[in-house]
Design a protein around this motif. Structure first.
Motif, PDB file in Angstrom:
ATOM      1  N   LYS A 118       0.807  -1.226   0.000  1.00  0.00           N
ATOM      2  CA  LYS A 118       0.000   0.000   0.000  1.00  0.00           C
ATOM      3  C   LYS A 118       0.840   1.276   0.000  1.00  0.00           C
TER       4      LYS A 118
ATOM      5  N   ASP B 257       1.072   4.067  -2.698  1.00  0.00           N
ATOM      6  CA  ASP B 257      -0.092   4.940  -2.904  1.00  0.00           C
ATOM      7  C   ASP B 257      -0.168   6.007  -1.814  1.00  0.00           C
TER       8      ASP B 257
ATOM      9  N   HIS C 297      -0.310  10.031  -2.335  1.00  0.00           N
ATOM     10  CA  HIS C 297      -1.359  10.933  -1.846  1.00  0.00           C
ATOM     11  C   HIS C 297      -0.753  12.085  -1.053  1.00  0.00           C
TER      12      HIS C 297
ATOM     13  N   HIS D 198      -3.595   1.389 -10.153  1.00  0.00           N
ATOM     14  CA  HIS D 198      -3.945   2.647 -10.818  1.00  0.00           C
ATOM     15  C   HIS D 198      -2.735   3.565 -10.736  1.00  0.00           C
TER      16      HIS D 198
ATOM     17  N   HIS E 164      -5.921   9.741  -7.542  1.00  0.00           N
ATOM     18  CA  HIS E 164      -5.832   8.747  -8.614  1.00  0.00           C
ATOM     19  C   HIS E 164      -6.125   9.398  -9.961  1.00  0.00           C
TER      20      HIS E 164
HETATM   21 ZN    ZN Z   1      -5.125   5.894  -3.309  1.00  0.00          ZN
END
Ligand code: ZN
Ligand code: ZN
Length: 441
Positions: free
Chosen positions: A311, A314, A318, A355, A364
């Motif tokens: 994870k 990502d 962010h 993504h 995203h």
């Molecule tokens: Zn995300």
């Protein structure tokens, strides 16, 4: 060739990116030190993948569904169901589940304006105590209500009763400075009565949380200490159980999942994956990458398809931390030899992202993601580097997420010739071919 026909799928969440100025106009994946990924690209076949469709920014759960060979258009129960499952709560047919945040709002005329979607990242005992207070709201309009606190500022809400629907919009405006939204039926909703009823209950719940929390002593104390009060709960991502075919039934492979993030565990759990726990796996950038890879390799013993989720890539995207993201990618690369040993022993390995999350925007996007497949039955291409730009010249070209499983079935010789349809299920082991391939080794 002890791993012949076995598949490891590594999804680095939001790993794909766009060029970043501070990285010399490279993407974090181009910038990062990745000798192992590059070696795999050289030995394998690469390309681009649109998890949902070109230009459509996927959510993590819909992207994973597609990658596992499900059609998010027709087979998406809503995120709340997966989140609840990720925390070990299997919702029943008469329940609707929502993800929730403790948030901070202020009153402006007749509106509640979001000041912070995470209520100053409230956590621990304070969040737990406020959740207890909210559990006194146990019924609205004859429907059972249950709020559960999970991690930090997060929780989920479950409504239980007859005639409920998940086809409603979020209360959470997903934006600071915007008013809390009234939940209304989705435009596509057809179960009109159930939708109206559920939306109304959610709206009442949101207002009740404000009246319970706004003057609560914990919040009064927080304000005194210059912290933001957690004075409302904002539900989003309604989910309700639909019939989801088991992964093993659909693809003829026994699946296992190595993930720490609740959402990913939830998706995998709902599709019948065996969840494997790993010490030090946190779902955060500091996760135990090597431990996860080792656990995945061990799982190949008893499972055919092992999904690993990371994870941190990502999370750093962010927070727009391109350097941190590149570093994390290097750490993932550094641990890859653990998996590469299984490839030498016949395993098929897939590396991709669910993504693109460009660090420049922190959300995203719909850019395609790089995809790499390597294993014993691969037709190699010319690509020697694994990044968003190099794989444009790859042999897989540009596929959609939902096409990946078919390609993997073919590469592991599980796919029968089109038109022959030897059994009602289109996926079966083909042991004769397998044996022939093994003899050629
Ligand atoms: Zn995300
Ligand atoms: Zn994701």
């Amino acid at each position: 060739m002890q791993y012949f026909g076995k598949i490891i799928l590594l999804v680095c969440d939001g790993m794909a990116d766009r060029q970043v100025k501070e990285l010399g106009d490279k993407t974090p994946l181009e910038y990062a030190e990745t000798p192992n990924m590059d070696e795999l690209a050289e030995k394998g076949v690469t390309g681009l993948m649109d998890p949902i469709a070109p230009g459509v920014p996927p959510s993590s759960d819909t992207a994973h569904l597609a990658i596992f060979g499900y059609d998010p258009e027709k087979e998406y129960p809503g995120r709340g169901l997966f989140e609840a499952a990720g925390y070990g709560y299997k919702i029943s047919d008469d329940e609707v589940a929502f993800r929730c945040n403790f948030s901070t709002v202020r009153k402006r005329d007749n509106e509640l304006i979001v000041v912070d979607r995470r209520a100053g990242r409230i956590s621990g005992d304070e969040a737990e105590a406020l959740a207890k207070e909210l559990q006194k709201i146990d019924e609205i309009d004859g429907v059972k209500v249950r709020f559960v606190h999970t991690l930090e500022h997060r929780g989920f809400l479950i409504l239980k009763g007859e005639g409920l629907s998940a086809n409603i919009t979020d209360s959470d405006p997903h934006e600071v400075g915007a008013p809390v939204l009234e939940s209304v039926p989705l435009e596509s909703a057809v179960d009109f009565e159930a939708v109206q009823k559920t939306a109304q209950i959610v709206n009442k719940f949101v207002l009740q949380t404000f009246s319970v929390l706004n003057t609560h002593p914990i919040n009064v104390e927080r304000i005194k200490h210059g912290k933001l009060p957690a004075n409302i709960v904002l539900p989003r991502g309604a989910g309700k159980r639909i019939k989801l075919e088991n992964f093993e039934e659909r693809w003829g492979m026994k699946p296992a999942c190595v993930a720490a993030g609740p959402l990913y565990r939830g998706v995998a759990f709902e599709l019948g994956f065996k969840l494997i726990d790993v010490e030090g796996a946190t779902g955060l950038p500091n996760t135990n990458i090597k431990g996860k890879f080792e656990a995945a390799v061990n799982a190949l013993e008893n499972y055919d398809f092992v999904f690993i989720h990371i994870k941190g890539t990502d999370t750093l995207s962010h927070s727009k931390d391109a350097k941190g993201k590149a570093e994390m990618i290097s750490r993932i690369d550094n641990a890859l030899p653990i998996i590469m040993d299984t490839i030498k022993e016949g395993a098929t390995f897939v590396l991709t992202a669910d993504h693109t999350t460009p660090c420049s925007i922190g959300i995203h996007s719909g850019d395609p993601v790089p995809l790499l497949i390597t294993g014993p039955n691969i037709r190699r291409d010319f690509v020697k580097n694994f990044d968003e730009i190099s794989v444009v010249r790859g042999g897989l070209h540009r596929i959609r997420g939902k096409e990946l499983m078919n390609i993997l079935l073919d590469m592991t010789h599980r796919a029968p010739e089109y038109g022959l349809r030897p059994s009602p299920k289109h996926v079966r082991y083909l042991p004769k071919i397998w044996n022939a391939l093994k003899l050629n080794e």
